[in-house]
Scaffold this motif. Structure first.
Motif, mmCIF file in Angstrom:
data_model
loop_
_atom_site.group_PDB
_atom_site.id
_atom_site.type_symbol
_atom_site.label_atom_id
_atom_site.label_comp_id
_atom_site.label_asym_id
_atom_site.label_seq_id
_atom_site.Cartn_x
_atom_site.Cartn_y
_atom_site.Cartn_z
ATOM 1 N N GLY A 75 0.432 -25.589 16.301
ATOM 2 C CA GLY A 75 -0.080 -26.285 15.132
ATOM 3 C C GLY A 75 -0.130 -27.776 15.350
ATOM 4 N N GLY A 76 0.135 -28.527 14.284
ATOM 5 C CA GLY A 76 0.097 -29.978 14.369
ATOM 6 C C GLY A 76 1.423 -30.585 14.733
ATOM 7 N N MET A 77 2.430 -29.747 15.001
ATOM 8 C CA MET A 77 3.769 -30.257 15.283
ATOM 9 C C MET A 77 3.762 -31.203 16.481
ATOM 10 S SD MET A 77 7.010 -30.405 14.658
ATOM 11 C CE MET A 77 7.273 -29.086 13.489
ATOM 12 N N GLY A 78 3.104 -30.805 17.568
ATOM 13 C CA GLY A 78 3.094 -31.636 18.763
ATOM 14 C C GLY A 78 2.481 -32.994 18.507
ATOM 15 N N VAL A 79 1.417 -33.033 17.725
ATOM 16 C CA VAL A 79 0.733 -34.291 17.445
ATOM 17 C C VAL A 79 1.626 -35.226 16.642
ATOM 18 C CG1 VAL A 79 -1.240 -35.361 16.302
ATOM 19 C CG2 VAL A 79 -1.531 -33.212 17.539
ATOM 20 N N THR A 80 2.274 -34.700 15.606
ATOM 21 C CA THR A 80 3.085 -35.560 14.758
ATOM 22 C C THR A 80 4.335 -36.057 15.476
ATOM 23 O OG1 THR A 80 4.083 -33.575 13.780
ATOM 24 C CG2 THR A 80 2.282 -34.595 12.585
ATOM 25 N N VAL A 81 4.969 -35.183 16.270
ATOM 26 C CA VAL A 81 6.136 -35.624 17.033
ATOM 27 C C VAL A 81 5.729 -36.675 18.063
ATOM 28 C CG1 VAL A 81 7.882 -34.918 18.711
ATOM 29 C CG2 VAL A 81 7.501 -33.544 16.673
ATOM 30 N N ALA A 82 4.598 -36.416 18.751
ATOM 31 C CA ALA A 82 4.112 -37.386 19.734
ATOM 32 C C ALA A 82 3.820 -38.724 19.070
ATOM 33 C CB ALA A 82 2.859 -36.847 20.423
ATOM 34 N N LEU A 83 3.272 -38.684 17.877
ATOM 35 C CA LEU A 83 2.986 -39.913 17.135
ATOM 36 C C LEU A 83 4.261 -40.706 16.892
ATOM 37 C CD1 LEU A 83 0.988 -41.652 15.453
ATOM 38 C CD2 LEU A 83 1.564 -40.207 13.501
ATOM 39 N N ALA A 84 5.306 -40.032 16.467
ATOM 40 C CA ALA A 84 6.576 -40.718 16.206
ATOM 41 C C ALA A 84 7.166 -41.285 17.494
ATOM 42 C CB ALA A 84 7.558 -39.764 15.553
ATOM 43 N N VAL A 85 7.158 -40.469 18.548
ATOM 44 C CA VAL A 85 7.743 -40.905 19.820
ATOM 45 C C VAL A 85 6.999 -42.110 20.368
ATOM 46 C CG1 VAL A 85 8.118 -40.251 22.224
ATOM 47 C CG2 VAL A 85 8.718 -38.655 20.397
ATOM 48 N N ILE A 86 5.671 -42.015 20.408
ATOM 49 C CA ILE A 86 4.871 -43.103 20.966
ATOM 50 C C ILE A 86 5.042 -44.381 20.156
ATOM 51 C CG2 ILE A 86 2.501 -43.884 21.376
ATOM 52 C CD1 ILE A 86 1.820 -40.987 22.130
ATOM 53 N N SER A 87 5.096 -44.237 18.834
ATOM 54 C CA SER A 87 5.209 -45.431 17.995
ATOM 55 C C SER A 87 6.535 -46.155 18.206
ATOM 56 C CB SER A 87 5.033 -45.056 16.520
ATOM 57 O OG SER A 87 6.109 -44.257 16.075
ATOM 58 N N HIS A 88 7.639 -45.418 18.313
ATOM 59 C CA HIS A 88 8.913 -46.121 18.443
ATOM 60 C C HIS A 88 9.271 -46.422 19.889
ATOM 61 C CE1 HIS A 88 11.142 -42.294 19.306
ATOM 62 N NE2 HIS A 88 12.003 -43.115 19.865
ATOM 63 N N GLY B 106 9.132 -40.368 8.315
ATOM 64 C CA GLY B 106 8.236 -39.322 7.847
ATOM 65 C C GLY B 106 8.296 -38.072 8.703
ATOM 66 N N VAL B 107 8.310 -38.250 9.998
ATOM 67 C CA VAL B 107 8.351 -37.097 10.902
ATOM 68 C C VAL B 107 9.670 -36.341 10.748
ATOM 69 C CG1 VAL B 107 8.489 -36.416 13.333
ATOM 70 C CG2 VAL B 107 6.711 -37.984 12.574
ATOM 71 N N ALA B 108 10.782 -37.083 10.661
ATOM 72 C CA ALA B 108 12.088 -36.428 10.542
ATOM 73 C C ALA B 108 12.210 -35.630 9.253
ATOM 74 C CB ALA B 108 13.205 -37.480 10.620
ATOM 75 N N GLY B 109 11.803 -36.238 8.132
ATOM 76 C CA GLY B 109 12.019 -35.601 6.845
ATOM 77 C C GLY B 109 10.921 -34.672 6.379
ATOM 78 N N LEU B 110 9.668 -34.961 6.762
ATOM 79 C CA LEU B 110 8.535 -34.207 6.242
ATOM 80 C C LEU B 110 7.995 -33.166 7.208
ATOM 81 C CD1 LEU B 110 6.566 -37.167 4.585
ATOM 82 C CD2 LEU B 110 8.288 -35.664 3.559
ATOM 83 N N ASP B 111 8.378 -33.261 8.468
ATOM 84 C CA ASP B 111 7.812 -32.346 9.465
ATOM 85 C C ASP B 111 8.890 -31.601 10.242
ATOM 86 O OD1 ASP B 111 5.767 -31.064 10.760
ATOM 87 O OD2 ASP B 111 5.408 -32.654 12.200
ATOM 88 N N LEU B 112 9.777 -32.345 10.914
ATOM 89 C CA LEU B 112 10.772 -31.699 11.764
ATOM 90 C C LEU B 112 11.738 -30.831 10.969
ATOM 91 C CD1 LEU B 112 11.708 -34.502 14.328
ATOM 92 C CD2 LEU B 112 10.382 -32.443 14.740
ATOM 93 N N LEU B 113 12.301 -31.371 9.904
ATOM 94 C CA LEU B 113 13.297 -30.621 9.149
ATOM 95 C C LEU B 113 12.723 -29.357 8.505
ATOM 96 C CD1 LEU B 113 16.187 -30.352 8.238
ATOM 97 C CD2 LEU B 113 15.697 -31.874 6.318
ATOM 98 N N PRO B 114 11.552 -29.413 7.847
ATOM 99 C CA PRO B 114 10.987 -28.163 7.292
ATOM 100 C C PRO B 114 10.698 -27.121 8.373
ATOM 101 C CG PRO B 114 9.945 -30.066 6.279
ATOM 102 C CD PRO B 114 10.781 -30.590 7.407
ATOM 103 N N GLU B 115 10.177 -27.559 9.529
ATOM 104 C CA GLU B 115 9.888 -26.617 10.613
ATOM 105 C C GLU B 115 11.175 -26.005 11.147
ATOM 106 O OE1 GLU B 115 7.731 -24.449 13.479
ATOM 107 O OE2 GLU B 115 7.041 -25.566 11.726
ATOM 108 N N ALA B 116 12.208 -26.832 11.292
ATOM 109 C CA ALA B 116 13.486 -26.333 11.791
ATOM 110 C C ALA B 116 14.106 -25.345 10.818
ATOM 111 C CB ALA B 116 14.438 -27.515 12.029
ATOM 112 N N MET B 117 14.014 -25.632 9.537
ATOM 113 C CA MET B 117 14.568 -24.736 8.526
ATOM 114 C C MET B 117 13.875 -23.378 8.559
ATOM 115 S SD MET B 117 17.007 -26.177 6.631
ATOM 116 C CE MET B 117 16.906 -25.470 4.988
ATOM 117 N N GLU B 118 12.580 -23.390 8.803
ATOM 118 C CA GLU B 118 11.826 -22.133 8.847
ATOM 119 C C GLU B 118 12.159 -21.322 10.091
ATOM 120 O OE1 GLU B 118 7.151 -20.631 9.129
ATOM 121 O OE2 GLU B 118 7.615 -22.684 8.508
ATOM 122 N N ALA B 119 12.343 -22.018 11.237
ATOM 123 C CA ALA B 119 12.563 -21.319 12.504
ATOM 124 C C ALA B 119 14.026 -20.927 12.711
ATOM 125 C CB ALA B 119 12.096 -22.195 13.671
ATOM 126 N N ALA B 120 14.944 -21.720 12.190
ATOM 127 C CA ALA B 120 16.372 -21.450 12.417
ATOM 128 C C ALA B 120 17.120 -21.632 11.099
ATOM 129 C CB ALA B 120 16.933 -22.383 13.492
#
Length: 245
Positions: free
Chosen positions: A131-144, A40-54
């Motif tokens: 924004g919420g980016m840090g929270v969602t990435v941290a969630l993914a990192v901590i979980s795995h 979820g983080v890779a496809g729904l959060d990281l990729l859209p944010e990356a596309m917008e920034a770069a």
């Protein structure tokens, strides 16, 4: 804030290593949920944010998307070169190869430590994005990181290394995300560079979810409950991302 959050990854990694010595039959549910969160983080959060920034194109393809694919391929290449996949399967299935090459276990654990360091950098970079980016990435990192801790300890010990070496590698893996997050306090990434990095990390995260975590979750327990945990993880990230927006 990023360093404080990274302490959660520190504790979760140690917890994974502790659990490796007290394996239960519910590990597949934990891994299924972690895989869903990572997907979820890779496809729904990281990729859209990356596309917008770069998002500027290179030969007709957005740069962030190229880096996303590059992260996936590099994770695959590293895995193959260091035999991480073979070692991880041995950690779960009790393979007879474990005493033949202790250096393979150490190399696999070292690769996981390097990955955990990049996890910490990703947490710091995501908090810089706001924004919420840090929270969602941290969630993914901590979980795995539970799985990282579990694998780091088990791979090291199953290949014939002494228990103290397995514990040392586990502790190094636990410290790595904290060190990575702390390093981002020394610099601020330009938005385009940040977007590219998040895209690259997203690709690597997708590979870990699709090629490592989820196959292990279903390796001996292809149960619907495991699949439900995965779907729940994806849905939760979707919800968190939507609220953050």
């Amino acid at each position: 804030m990023a360093v404080i959050v990274a302490l959660g990854a520190f504790l979760m990694t140690l917890f994974g290593g502790w659990t490796a010595q007290r394996v239960t039959d519910r590990r597949h549910l934990v891994l299924g949920l972690a895989g869903g969160l990572m997907l979820g983080v890779a496809g729904l959060d990281l990729l859209p944010e990356a596309m917008e920034a770069a998002g500027h194109e290179v030969l007709g393809v957005p740069q962030a998307l190229l880096l996303f694919v590059g992260g996936f391929l590099l994770a695959h290449l590293v895995e193959r070169l260091l035999a991480v996949r073979h070692a991880a399967h041995g950690a779960y299935d009790g393979g007879e190869h474990r005493h033949h090459a202790p250096q393979i276990g150490m190399a696999a654990a070292a690769a996981m430590i390097g990955h955990s360091l990049m996890d910490g950098i990703a947490i710091g970079a995501a908090f810089q994005a706001g924004g919420g980016m840090g929270v969602t990435v941290a969630l993914a990192v901590i979980s795995h990181d539970f799985a990282d801790g579990f694998n780091t300890y088990t791979v090291t010990s199953l290949y014939g290394n002494e228990r103290r070496k397995a514990l040392a590698m586990l502790f190094a893996a636990a410290l790595a995300p904290v060190a990575g997050a702390a390093s981002t306090l020394l610099f601020t990434m330009p938005r385009e560079v940040l977007g590219g990095y998040l895209g690259f990390f997203g690709g690597a995260l997708l590979y870990l979810a699709a090629a490592e975590i989820l196959p292990e979750a279903h390796h001996r327990h292809p149960a619907r409950s495991t699949l439900l945990c995965t779907v729940t993880g994806v849905a939760f990230v979707w919800l968190v991302t939507g609220i953050a927006e």
